[in-house]
Design a protein around this motif. Sequence first.
Motif, short mmCIF file in Angstrom:
data_model
loop_
_atom_site.label_atom_id
_atom_site.label_comp_id
_atom_site.label_asym_id
_atom_site.label_seq_id
_atom_site.Cartn_x
_atom_site.Cartn_y
_atom_site.Cartn_z
N MET A 257 0.84 -1.19 0.00
CA MET A 257 0.00 0.00 0.00
C MET A 257 0.87 1.24 0.00
SD MET A 257 -3.09 -0.99 2.60
CE MET A 257 -3.98 0.51 2.12
N VAL A 258 0.40 2.30 -0.64
CA VAL A 258 1.13 3.56 -0.67
C VAL A 258 0.80 4.35 0.58
CG1 VAL A 258 1.53 5.65 -1.99
CG2 VAL A 258 0.91 3.56 -3.18
N THR A 259 1.82 4.82 1.28
CA THR A 259 1.60 5.48 2.56
C THR A 259 2.41 6.75 2.68
OG1 THR A 259 3.39 4.29 3.67
CG2 THR A 259 1.24 3.24 3.67
N ILE A 260 2.03 7.59 3.62
CA ILE A 260 2.84 8.74 3.99
C ILE A 260 4.04 8.24 4.77
CG2 ILE A 260 2.85 10.88 5.34
CD1 ILE A 260 -0.22 10.90 4.86
N PRO A 261 5.26 8.74 4.50
CA PRO A 261 6.42 8.25 5.24
C PRO A 261 6.23 8.36 6.74
CG PRO A 261 7.09 9.69 3.46
CD PRO A 261 5.60 9.78 3.55
N PRO A 262 6.73 7.39 7.49
CA PRO A 262 6.53 7.42 8.94
C PRO A 262 7.28 8.57 9.58
CG PRO A 262 8.03 5.66 8.33
CD PRO A 262 7.47 6.22 7.05
N SER A 263 6.75 9.06 10.69
CA SER A 263 7.40 10.12 11.45
C SER A 263 7.07 9.90 12.92
CB SER A 263 6.89 11.50 10.99
OG SER A 263 5.53 11.66 11.29
N PRO A 264 7.79 10.55 13.84
CA PRO A 264 7.52 10.32 15.25
C PRO A 264 6.08 10.67 15.64
CG PRO A 264 9.65 11.38 14.97
CD PRO A 264 8.98 11.38 13.62
N ARG A 265 5.51 11.69 15.00
CA ARG A 265 4.14 12.08 15.31
C ARG A 265 3.40 12.30 14.01
NH1 ARG A 265 2.61 13.47 20.22
NH2 ARG A 265 1.06 14.91 19.44
N MET B 34 -3.63 14.89 -0.49
CA MET B 34 -3.97 13.48 -0.60
C MET B 34 -5.40 13.23 -0.13
SD MET B 34 -2.14 10.06 0.96
CE MET B 34 -0.60 10.39 0.10
N ALA B 35 -5.80 13.87 0.94
CA ALA B 35 -7.13 13.64 1.49
C ALA B 35 -8.21 13.97 0.48
CB ALA B 35 -7.33 14.49 2.75
N GLU B 36 -7.96 14.94 -0.39
CA GLU B 36 -8.97 15.38 -1.34
C GLU B 36 -8.65 14.93 -2.76
OE1 GLU B 36 -9.58 19.57 -0.62
OE2 GLU B 36 -9.68 19.23 1.55
N SER B 37 -7.82 13.88 -2.90
CA SER B 37 -7.46 13.36 -4.22
C SER B 37 -8.36 12.22 -4.67
CB SER B 37 -6.01 12.88 -4.22
OG SER B 37 -5.87 11.69 -3.43
N PHE B 38 -9.12 11.64 -3.76
CA PHE B 38 -9.86 10.43 -4.09
C PHE B 38 -11.03 10.69 -5.04
CE2 PHE B 38 -7.91 9.87 0.09
CZ PHE B 38 -7.15 8.74 -0.16
N GLY B 39 -11.46 11.94 -5.15
CA GLY B 39 -12.58 12.28 -6.01
C GLY B 39 -12.24 12.43 -7.47
N VAL B 40 -11.01 12.09 -7.85
CA VAL B 40 -10.63 12.20 -9.26
C VAL B 40 -11.52 11.34 -10.14
CG1 VAL B 40 -8.86 10.38 -9.12
CG2 VAL B 40 -8.66 12.18 -10.86
N ASP B 41 -12.00 10.22 -9.61
CA ASP B 41 -12.93 9.35 -10.35
C ASP B 41 -13.89 8.72 -9.34
OD1 ASP B 41 -14.25 7.46 -11.90
OD2 ASP B 41 -12.46 6.87 -13.01
N PRO B 42 -14.94 9.44 -8.96
CA PRO B 42 -15.83 8.92 -7.91
C PRO B 42 -16.50 7.60 -8.27
CG PRO B 42 -16.22 11.25 -8.29
CD PRO B 42 -15.33 10.79 -9.38
N GLU B 43 -16.84 7.42 -9.56
CA GLU B 43 -17.49 6.18 -9.97
C GLU B 43 -16.57 4.98 -9.73
OE1 GLU B 43 -17.23 8.91 -11.81
OE2 GLU B 43 -19.31 9.61 -12.10
N PRO C 197 7.68 11.63 -2.39
CA PRO C 197 7.84 11.57 -0.94
C PRO C 197 7.12 10.40 -0.30
CG PRO C 197 6.20 13.21 -1.49
CD PRO C 197 6.80 12.74 -2.80
N LEU C 198 6.30 9.68 -1.08
CA LEU C 198 5.58 8.54 -0.55
C LEU C 198 6.45 7.30 -0.59
CD1 LEU C 198 2.18 9.16 -2.31
CD2 LEU C 198 2.80 9.73 0.03
N VAL C 199 6.13 6.35 0.24
CA VAL C 199 6.85 5.09 0.30
C VAL C 199 5.86 3.95 0.14
CG1 VAL C 199 8.68 5.99 1.74
CG2 VAL C 199 6.68 4.99 2.82
N SER D 274 -5.91 4.11 -4.21
CA SER D 274 -5.12 4.41 -3.01
C SER D 274 -4.59 5.83 -3.07
CB SER D 274 -3.96 3.42 -2.88
OG SER D 274 -3.06 3.55 -3.95
N GLY D 275 -4.26 6.39 -1.91
CA GLY D 275 -3.91 7.81 -1.84
C GLY D 275 -2.73 8.21 -2.68
N GLY D 276 -1.68 7.38 -2.76
CA GLY D 276 -0.52 7.75 -3.55
C GLY D 276 -0.82 7.80 -5.03
#
Length: 276
Positions: free
Chosen positions: A1-9, A18-27, A169-171, A227-229
């Motif tokens: 899965m494509v994820t945001i790189p890990p960080s301490p917080r 990324m949060a608002e990228s999923f609507g590129v193809d709602p169907e 920047p995604l991993v 997926s978000g990436g």
Amino acid sequence: MVTIPPSPRPEPHLHRRMAESFGVDPERYDRSRPPYPDAMIERIVAAAPGADFLDVGCGTGIEARQFRAAGRAVLGVEADPRMAGFARGTGIAVEVATFEAWEPAGRTFDAIVSGTAWHWVDPVAGAAKAARILRPGGVLAPFGHVYQLPPPIAAALAAAYRRVVPDSPLVLDERPPGSILDAYQGLYARAADGIRAAGGFGEPELWRYDWERAYTPAELSELVSTSGGLSTLPPDPAARILSAVGAAADECGGTVTLPYATWGLTAVRTDGEVRR
């Protein structure tokens, strides 16, 4: 899965692109993303004191339609107007806003649910707002899916991603089978921490449902494409990555069965003071 790189917080709610990228193809999103386990829907319905539900980050309305089928009246809040438009087309009432900015206008609810979306909400501010608009005994219930790709397909996806977008920047997660399913508990543990910090709720109850779903290579490529990436990439590089996924699925014998975990929690509104 494509994820945001890990960080301490980690702060997923700050990654608005990324949060608002999923609507590129709602169907495609609505067609590819699976519904939630019936037992989970029943659990939340049973926990709520009434029928008025608010769905935060309702997307295309997948879980909203499930709660509606269970006899609940559902209002959606969704930041992406493309996703909101699709949900409205299925009969779900939706207001366009982030939950933090949304104005309840005096309305209160018996349950606030959020399907694979609460991690895009500030965990403390979101919980505090939920506490203010829930009726006594009302329930806050964020939940979400995570699936595990077979190792050969996960490796092909990671290799294609590094080849096509090496500067991203995604991993890619290539952890052993089961670990991704287990690791997503952290999202809901973090949500529980936000609920405790906000006040006004009883102790959150964390839960998990395990299940499986079979995919053809074409169906699997379509799922991965949401997926978000990948949803943030231009069409050509995304197509090249998905081609590698489809080829790897073919080499695995065609139909691929993915293990899923649906994580979530319920927290009941008490008479306690909201601290935030």
